[in-house]
Design an enzyme around this catalytic site. Structure first.
Site, short mmCIF file in Angstrom:
data_model
loop_
_atom_site.label_atom_id
_atom_site.label_comp_id
_atom_site.label_asym_id
_atom_site.label_seq_id
_atom_site.Cartn_x
_atom_site.Cartn_y
_atom_site.Cartn_z
N GLY A 175 44.21 -21.00 -16.18
CA GLY A 175 44.83 -21.83 -15.15
C GLY A 175 46.30 -22.12 -15.41
O GLY A 175 46.98 -22.69 -14.56
N ALA B 184 40.28 -26.35 -18.56
CA ALA B 184 39.76 -27.56 -19.19
C ALA B 184 40.50 -27.95 -20.46
O ALA B 184 40.08 -28.85 -21.17
CB ALA B 184 38.27 -27.38 -19.48
N GLU C 50 45.93 -14.67 -32.81
CA GLU C 50 46.71 -15.81 -32.34
C GLU C 50 47.92 -16.04 -33.24
O GLU C 50 47.87 -15.76 -34.44
CB GLU C 50 45.83 -17.08 -32.31
CG GLU C 50 44.74 -17.04 -31.26
CD GLU C 50 45.25 -16.72 -29.88
OE1 GLU C 50 46.11 -17.46 -29.37
OE2 GLU C 50 44.80 -15.72 -29.28
N ARG D 176 50.68 -29.73 -25.60
CA ARG D 176 52.08 -29.34 -25.75
C ARG D 176 52.95 -29.78 -24.56
O ARG D 176 54.16 -29.78 -24.64
CB ARG D 176 52.18 -27.81 -25.94
CG ARG D 176 51.68 -27.35 -27.29
CD ARG D 176 51.41 -25.86 -27.32
NE ARG D 176 50.14 -25.50 -26.69
CZ ARG D 176 49.65 -24.28 -26.62
NH1 ARG D 176 50.32 -23.26 -27.14
NH2 ARG D 176 48.49 -24.03 -26.02
C1 UD1 Z 1 45.92 -18.22 -24.91
C2 UD1 Z 1 45.32 -17.06 -25.71
C3 UD1 Z 1 46.46 -16.18 -26.20
C4 UD1 Z 1 47.27 -15.67 -25.03
C5 UD1 Z 1 47.76 -16.84 -24.16
C6 UD1 Z 1 48.35 -16.31 -22.87
C7 UD1 Z 1 43.25 -17.82 -26.75
C8 UD1 Z 1 42.61 -18.29 -28.01
N1 UD1 Z 1 44.55 -17.57 -26.81
O1 UD1 Z 1 46.68 -19.02 -25.81
O2 UD1 Z 1 45.94 -15.08 -26.92
O3 UD1 Z 1 48.35 -14.89 -25.48
O4 UD1 Z 1 46.71 -17.74 -23.82
O5 UD1 Z 1 48.97 -17.33 -22.13
O6 UD1 Z 1 42.57 -17.66 -25.76
N2 UD1 Z 1 41.28 -24.05 -21.96
C9 UD1 Z 1 40.05 -24.60 -21.65
N3 UD1 Z 1 39.32 -25.18 -22.65
C10 UD1 Z 1 39.76 -25.24 -23.93
C11 UD1 Z 1 41.00 -24.68 -24.23
C12 UD1 Z 1 41.75 -24.10 -23.23
O7 UD1 Z 1 39.62 -24.56 -20.49
O8 UD1 Z 1 39.01 -25.78 -24.76
C13 UD1 Z 1 42.10 -23.46 -20.87
C14 UD1 Z 1 43.43 -24.17 -20.71
O9 UD1 Z 1 43.34 -25.20 -19.74
C15 UD1 Z 1 44.36 -23.05 -20.27
C16 UD1 Z 1 43.71 -21.78 -20.85
O10 UD1 Z 1 42.38 -22.13 -21.20
O11 UD1 Z 1 44.41 -22.94 -18.87
C17 UD1 Z 1 44.47 -21.25 -22.07
O12 UD1 Z 1 44.45 -22.21 -23.10
P1 UD1 Z 1 45.73 -22.51 -24.01
O13 UD1 Z 1 45.35 -23.56 -24.98
O14 UD1 Z 1 46.91 -22.74 -23.18
O15 UD1 Z 1 45.86 -21.12 -24.79
P2 UD1 Z 1 47.17 -20.51 -25.45
O16 UD1 Z 1 47.43 -21.18 -26.74
O17 UD1 Z 1 48.26 -20.46 -24.48
CA CA Z 2 48.53 -21.32 -22.43
#
Ligand code: UD1
Ligand code: CA
Length: 454
Positions: free
Chosen positions: A104, A8, A156, A13
């Protein structure tokens, strides 16, 4: 087990209005890789957290034919972080089973690695995280450990100190968590960080503070954990996947002339002694018989190619079946359901669309064959075409066995050329040709003898 996939996020980015988890890697949306990897986990309930108005994501998942078990969708109202996303799934997960949380946007994790990770989870543990070590850990959450290597927290990138940023062990995304602990502790998480988000990863620190059992499983193949946040990372994921597919083919004996210049996006099955020359692109389902040769810079998409077929260079073939001992190309284009029989010859600059061509037929140069049924041992001369479109509708051309179509002929469909008929070169044929007839439909030549220009 409960399996929750977070999908979600806004994906800022990626700099695209298109949902991040639907961006494709080798022709398949990222989220479908994640779903495929967990299909083998029987008896688990699969939940996907999606943003509001996410019919595109839901439809893609529902339509992807590999989904034996349909997942349940829950909506995260606002993308307030991974720790908030999991809250949306809490009402539908069972307390009695642990919860596996996946992202995802981490598409390359294999079934095998996930299974190994899950199998190591023990009942006494509160959380287990999947980790790896990266030479360049930038962008990932770092695993903070104490003096006895015990896990203390995940930090993070944006919140990490200079010293913490040097830590090479990162959190890859997958987490298994005792569901009761998840439900009790999630409300304790605050948005007190640089991004003002709720971090799922803060649960690790909470568990450490409560002196609960924490565990980790380190994956040696760092390629599998690549998180796709940017277009560059998407390309990187595709590059990794293609390299793996090619290596698998090489190990099974596919003779790839230049593995660095072969884009294998699809799934391929092949028999012995198959050669693929440089610059080819394969997509969808590719099925190659024995002794098949694919010439340089050919593009194949969803094709079945029989034994001993030679595809000469620069051919573009999609949704087609070519039977054994035929030669196609160079510069041939086959599309929208073409069946080429055995021992046929389809030559350069021949386009065939939605047509069937039977054994021994030849169209060696410069033709367009559309919506046609062509029999055995037919010769289609250079420049002969089917006029299949009248501006409104498409019409069929039927050419029976042993017909000879002279060069530069227009066959105006709907039309039938019966067995053994001959069409004189340069004809425009608008009336059906009977069996064994000669048909010439062109203006008579006028010859003016001893003609002088001035
Ligand atoms: C996240 C992790 C990080 C890890 C990395 C691995 C957190 C805070 N950080 O960072 O420690 O090393 O993934 O790839 O968890 N999403 C939602 N709702 C939201 C935000 C995100 O469903 O409100 C989903 C996104 O669609 C995505 C996943 O969660 O599929 C990860 O979110 P993303 O923002 O990409 O996290 P990273 O900054 O990559
Ligand atoms: Ca990610």
């Amino acid at each position: 087990m409960n399996v929750v996939i977070l999908a979600a996020g806004i994906g800022r980015r990626m700099k695209s209005h298109f949902p991040k988890v639907l961006h494709q890697i080798c022709g398949k949306p990222m989220i479908c890789y994640v779903l495929d990897a967990i299909q083998c986990f029987e008896d688990s309930r699969i939940i996907v957290v999606v943003p509001p108005n996410s019919s595109e994501i839901k439809n893609t998942i529902i339509q992807s034919n590999n989904q034996k078990r349909k997942p349940k969708f829950v909506v995260q109202r606002r993308a307030l972080g991974t720790g908030d996303a999991i809250k949306s799934a809490l009402p539908v997960i069972k307390d009695s089973a642990p919860t596996l949380i996946l992202f995802g946007d981490v598409p390359l994790l294999t079934k095998k690695s996930l299974t190994n990770f899950i199998n190591r989870f023990k009942t006494g543990e509160a959380i287990s995280i999947l980790t790896t070590k990266l030479k360049n850990p930038k962008g990932y959450g770092r695993v903070i450990r104490g003096e006895k290597k015990e896990i203390l927290a995940i930090r993070e990138e944006t919140d990490a100190s200079v010293k913490e940023k040097r830590i090479m062990e990162i959190y890859a995304g997958p987490m298994i968590i005792r569901t009761k602990f998840l439900k009790h502790t999630i409300s304790e998480i605050q948005q007190d960080n640089q991004q003002s988000e709720f971090y799922l990863t803060d649960l690790v620190e909470k568990a450490a503070e409560k002196k609960l059992n924490l565990n980790s499983y380190e994956l040696k193949d760092a390629d599998e954990i690549l998180g796709v946040n940017t277009t560059k990372q998407k390309l990187e994921a595709e590059r990794i996947l293609i390299k793996k597919k090619i290596l698998l083919c090489l190990n099974k004996g596919l003779q790839i002339k230049n593995p660095d210049n072969f884009t294998l996006r699809g799934d391929i099955k092949f028999k012995t002694n198959v050669t693929v020359d440089a610059g080819c692109i394969f997509e969808g389902e590719i099925n190659l018989g024995k002794n098949v040769k694919i010439g340089a810079y050919s593009i194949l998409r969803n094709v079945v190619i029989g034994d001993n077929v030679c595809i000469e260079p620069y051919s573009y073939i999609e949704e087609s079946h070519i039977k054994k001992n035929s030669i196609v190309g160079p510069f041939a284009r086959l599309r929208n359901g073409v069946l080429v029989g055995e021992q046929c010859r389809i030559g350069n600059f021949v386009e065939i669309k939605n047509s069937t061509i039977k054994t021994g037929t030849k169209a060696s140069h410069l033709s367009y064959i559309g919506d046609a049924e062509i029999g055995k041992n037919v010769n289609i001369g250079a420049g002969a075409i089917t006029c299949n479109y009248d501006g409104q509708k498409k019409h069929k051309t039927k050419i029976e066995d042993d017909v000879f179509v002279g060069s530069n002929t227009s066959l105006v469909a709907p039309i039938k050329i019966k067995k053994g008929a001959t069409i004189g070169a340069g004809s425009c044929i608008t009336i059906d040709a009977p069996a064994k007839s000669l048909n010439v439909g062109r203006a008579k030549q006028t010859t003016i003898k001893n003609w002088k220009k001035n």
